[in-house]
Design a protein around this motif. Structure first.
Motif, short mmCIF file in Angstrom:
data_model
loop_
_atom_site.label_atom_id
_atom_site.label_comp_id
_atom_site.label_asym_id
_atom_site.label_seq_id
_atom_site.Cartn_x
_atom_site.Cartn_y
_atom_site.Cartn_z
N PRO A 88 -2.03 -3.44 18.71
CA PRO A 88 -2.74 -3.46 17.40
C PRO A 88 -4.10 -3.88 17.27
O PRO A 88 -4.36 -4.81 18.12
CB PRO A 88 -1.73 -4.41 16.63
CG PRO A 88 -1.30 -5.42 17.70
CD PRO A 88 -0.81 -4.50 18.82
N GLY A 89 -4.74 -3.31 16.75
CA GLY A 89 -6.35 -3.76 16.56
C GLY A 89 -6.35 -4.71 15.41
O GLY A 89 -5.33 -5.30 14.79
N GLU A 90 -7.40 -5.18 15.01
CA GLU A 90 -7.62 -6.41 13.99
C GLU A 90 -7.23 -5.98 12.73
O GLU A 90 -6.63 -6.91 11.98
CB GLU A 90 -9.24 -6.67 14.18
CG GLU A 90 -9.62 -7.53 15.45
CD GLU A 90 -11.01 -7.90 15.25
OE1 GLU A 90 -11.54 -7.97 14.12
OE2 GLU A 90 -11.56 -8.40 16.16
N ASP A 91 -7.33 -4.60 12.47
CA ASP A 91 -6.82 -4.22 10.91
C ASP A 91 -5.39 -3.85 11.07
O ASP A 91 -4.77 -3.64 9.99
CB ASP A 91 -7.72 -2.88 10.61
CG ASP A 91 -7.68 -1.66 11.47
OD1 ASP A 91 -6.71 -1.95 12.51
OD2 ASP A 91 -8.12 -0.83 11.05
N GLY A 92 -4.68 -3.96 12.30
CA GLY A 92 -3.34 -3.71 12.46
C GLY A 92 -2.78 -2.34 12.59
O GLY A 92 -1.90 -1.94 13.15
N SER A 93 -3.75 -1.57 12.77
CA SER A 93 -3.64 -0.25 13.30
C SER A 93 -3.42 -0.16 14.72
O SER A 93 -4.15 -0.85 15.60
CB SER A 93 -4.81 0.88 12.86
OG SER A 93 -5.94 0.32 13.37
N SER A 120 4.62 7.05 24.54
CA SER A 120 4.16 5.76 23.90
C SER A 120 4.30 5.97 22.20
O SER A 120 4.29 7.15 21.77
CB SER A 120 2.57 5.78 24.03
OG SER A 120 2.53 5.67 25.36
N THR A 121 4.35 4.65 21.69
CA THR A 121 4.33 4.91 20.14
C THR A 121 3.09 5.03 19.55
O THR A 121 2.31 4.19 19.65
CB THR A 121 5.09 3.67 19.63
OG1 THR A 121 6.47 3.42 20.34
CG2 THR A 121 5.12 3.55 18.29
N VAL A 122 2.76 6.11 18.99
CA VAL A 122 1.54 6.40 18.55
C VAL A 122 1.51 6.86 17.01
O VAL A 122 2.66 7.57 16.37
CB VAL A 122 0.99 7.62 19.23
CG1 VAL A 122 0.81 7.26 20.82
CG2 VAL A 122 1.78 8.73 19.11
N PRO A 123 0.56 6.59 16.23
CA PRO A 123 0.51 7.17 14.69
C PRO A 123 0.49 8.55 14.54
O PRO A 123 0.27 9.25 15.64
CB PRO A 123 -0.69 6.49 14.18
CG PRO A 123 -1.39 5.52 15.54
CD PRO A 123 -0.73 6.04 16.67
N VAL A 124 1.18 9.02 13.61
CA VAL A 124 1.04 10.41 13.23
C VAL A 124 -0.25 11.10 13.42
O VAL A 124 -1.08 10.49 13.05
CB VAL A 124 1.71 10.56 11.83
CG1 VAL A 124 0.85 9.94 10.61
CG2 VAL A 124 1.81 12.07 11.54
N GLY A 125 -0.24 12.21 13.88
CA GLY A 125 -1.51 12.83 14.08
C GLY A 125 -2.03 12.78 15.52
O GLY A 125 -3.11 13.42 15.94
N THR A 126 -1.55 11.83 16.28
CA THR A 126 -1.96 11.48 17.71
C THR A 126 -1.82 12.83 18.62
O THR A 126 -2.78 12.84 19.46
CB THR A 126 -1.30 10.41 18.28
OG1 THR A 126 -1.51 8.98 17.49
CG2 THR A 126 -1.89 10.04 19.73
N ALA A 127 -0.53 13.47 18.33
CA ALA A 127 -0.63 14.45 19.23
C ALA A 127 -1.58 15.68 19.18
O ALA A 127 -2.14 16.34 20.26
CB ALA A 127 0.88 15.44 19.04
N THR A 278 -1.05 3.02 8.20
CA THR A 278 -1.26 4.35 8.17
C THR A 278 -1.29 4.55 6.58
O THR A 278 -1.90 5.71 6.07
CB THR A 278 -0.12 5.17 8.59
OG1 THR A 278 -0.11 4.85 10.02
CG2 THR A 278 -0.15 6.52 8.63
N GLY A 279 -0.45 3.98 5.80
CA GLY A 279 -0.08 4.22 4.49
C GLY A 279 -1.46 3.86 3.57
O GLY A 279 -1.86 4.82 2.80
N CYS A 280 -2.19 2.71 4.15
CA CYS A 280 -3.30 2.73 3.41
C CYS A 280 -4.59 3.69 3.62
O CYS A 280 -5.20 4.02 2.81
CB CYS A 280 -3.81 1.09 4.03
SG CYS A 280 -5.41 0.53 3.41
N LYS A 281 -4.54 4.19 4.96
CA LYS A 281 -5.66 5.18 5.28
C LYS A 281 -5.42 6.59 4.37
O LYS A 281 -6.29 7.44 4.27
CB LYS A 281 -5.65 5.26 6.76
CG LYS A 281 -6.00 4.42 7.67
CD LYS A 281 -6.00 4.70 8.96
CE LYS A 281 -6.34 3.64 10.06
NZ LYS A 281 -6.25 3.66 11.50
N ASN A 282 -4.00 6.52 4.22
CA ASN A 282 -3.67 7.87 3.37
C ASN A 282 -3.52 7.60 1.90
O ASN A 282 -2.90 8.27 1.28
CB ASN A 282 -2.25 8.37 3.78
CG ASN A 282 -2.66 9.06 5.28
OD1 ASN A 282 -3.32 10.24 5.44
ND2 ASN A 282 -2.42 8.19 6.47
#
Length: 446
Positions: A88-93, A120-127, A278-282
């Motif tokens: 996780p980064g500083e912002d939790g992402s 790896s566990t990756v956010p939606v859109g990583t593929a 991810t929710g926040c970004k969207n």
């Protein structure tokens, strides 16, 4: 099949070893030269029950090999799994830079059709990002017509039971938009689904979201029970009875309904934070998941609050025994472990610590390095309690379940136990003359 696995942590090493056990030829590749050298010498970077034996067996039978050279791993590979960290980064992402670096290296190295699998566990859109990076590298090499597919295949491994989980999965999730690729992936996983465990084929983005949704749901159950346990402590209920009452409902079930000192590890904290991010970004407020995280952070201090009520906030001269450092039993993983919060808080109030864990002591020495002067690491569980003012049970290792309480009482300064995992029965503690504090069960014995 010939398989390449990039990354030799929990996921990569277990994945590669279990595929080799089923007869595949597997290369595990890592940029860490020291780690690869140690693996070649039979020294594993992690503790996971049953894993070392499988690694040694498959290396000896020449189905499993280790290298720092991706070219070696990809030479004959049909499938390449990316199994690197996403901290996780500083912002939790989630930080997917290691995943994207792996994708870039694949694009710069591959020379024939390849299925690239995000393990790896990756956010939606990583593929999509992985696919674009590989395409860019192939274009630079003037090989833009070289075919490949990107698949999302999230892992659902529990640390401490990872080998068993891989060999006998509840389900296998495969995200792909290509029918041919789906069939090849099903063929690869068929040996693991002999007992009719489902292989679920879905679109890539749904597969990416599934891993986060599953872990957030399990974390929600834990935080919910911890909140109900606090209510039980306040009004006099027993969380064990509540668990039985709600878990007997077939719609709910018994799993992940234990109250305790909060969850930790490499998955739940990180994945909950990423889902919120991810929710926040969207533009979606993930209110439930945000509350899960807040409840869990508060729960890590619950034992500390009990200690303060019993001993006061000035703990100078007090010595506390800690049983359990890893975030859960059967692992040496200290990531986000409740023990870290508990130990640091007690030391900050002036206490000294005598700690024991069957596997995680070396990891703890690194994580708690700044507090080393106030911590003694014991060679066994009884040494840890010698002259202690209280014992805190933080991780539910099996050997802590039925200790010799008479001997424990004779070694301690005061017979006080704070049970962060509800391992013992209050009636027994009362008979033996212990002050006993636990979570959500009205356990305090005068």
């Amino acid at each position: 099949m010939n398989i390449c696995v990039i990354g030799t942590g929990y996921v990569g090493l277990v994945t590669g070893t279990c595929f080799a056990e089923m007869g595949n030829k597997v290369w595990c590749v890592d940029v860490d030269t020291e780690k690869i050298a140690r693996l070649k010498s039979g020294i594993l970077p992690i503790y996971e029950p049953g894993l070392k034996e499988l690694v040694m067996k498959n290396v000896a039978e020449k189905r499993l090999a280790f290298s720092t050279q991706l070219e070696e791993g990809l030479k004959d590979a049909v499938v390449c799994f990316i199994a690197v960290g996403t901290p996780p980064g500083e912002d939790g992402s989630a930080d997917v830079s290691y995943v994207l670096d792996a994708a870039s290296n694949i694009g710069a190295t591959m020379n024939k059709y390849l299925i690239v699998v995000n393990k790896s566990t990756v956010p939606v859109g990583t593929a999509d990002k992985v696919k674009n990076i590989i395409k860019q590298q192939l274009t630079v090499r003037a090989q833009a017509d070289l075919e490949f597919d990107v698949v999302s295949n999230p892992e659902f491994l529990k640390e401490g039971a990872a080998v068993a989980d891989f060999m006998r999965p509840d389900r296998v999730v495969i995200g792909t938009d290509n029918v041919r690729t789906a069939e090849l992936m099903k063929q690869l996983y068929e040996p693991f689904s002999r007992n009719q465990q489902p292989i679920l084929i879905m679109d890539i983005k749904s597969a990416e979201i599934t891993k986060y949704a599953a872990n957030a749901m399990l974390a929600t159950r834990i935080s919910f029970m911890n909140e109900i346990a606090r209510l039980c402590d306040k009004v006099g209920g027993d969380i064990a009875n509540v668990r039985l009452g709600i878990g007997s409902d077939s719609r709910i079930g018994m799993q992940f309904l234990y109250a305790g000192s909060g969850y930790g590890g490499s998955c739940f904290p990180k994945d909950v934070k990423e889902l919120v991010s991810t929710g926040c970004k969207n533009g979606i407020a993930m209110d439930v998941v945000s509350a899960v995280e807040a409840v869990n952070e508060r729960q890590k201090y619950y034992l500390v609050d009990m200690v303060k009520k019993r001993f006061g906030e000035a703990l100078n001269g007090r010595r506390f025994a800690i049983w359990g450092l890893a975030f859960k039993p059967q692992t040496d993983d200290m990531r986000e472990a409740p023990s870290i919060t508990i130990i640091k808080s007690l030391i900050d109030m002036g206490a000294t610590i005598q700690a024991y864990d069957p596997e995680a002591i070396e990891q703890a020495k690194t994580v708690l390095g700044d507090y080393a002067a106030s911590i003694t690491y014991s060679k066994d569980m009884l040494e840890a309690i010698y002259n202690a003012d209280a014992l805190l049970v933080v991780t539910e290792w099996r050997q802590f379940r039925q200790p010799d309480f008479v001997e424990i009482k004779s070694k301690m300064n005061q017979p006080v136990i704070f049970d962060g995992r509800n391992q013992y029965r209050a009636e027994q503690m009362a008979r033996l003359g212990f002050e006993y504090y636990c979570i959500g069960r009205s356990c305090y014995v005068q």
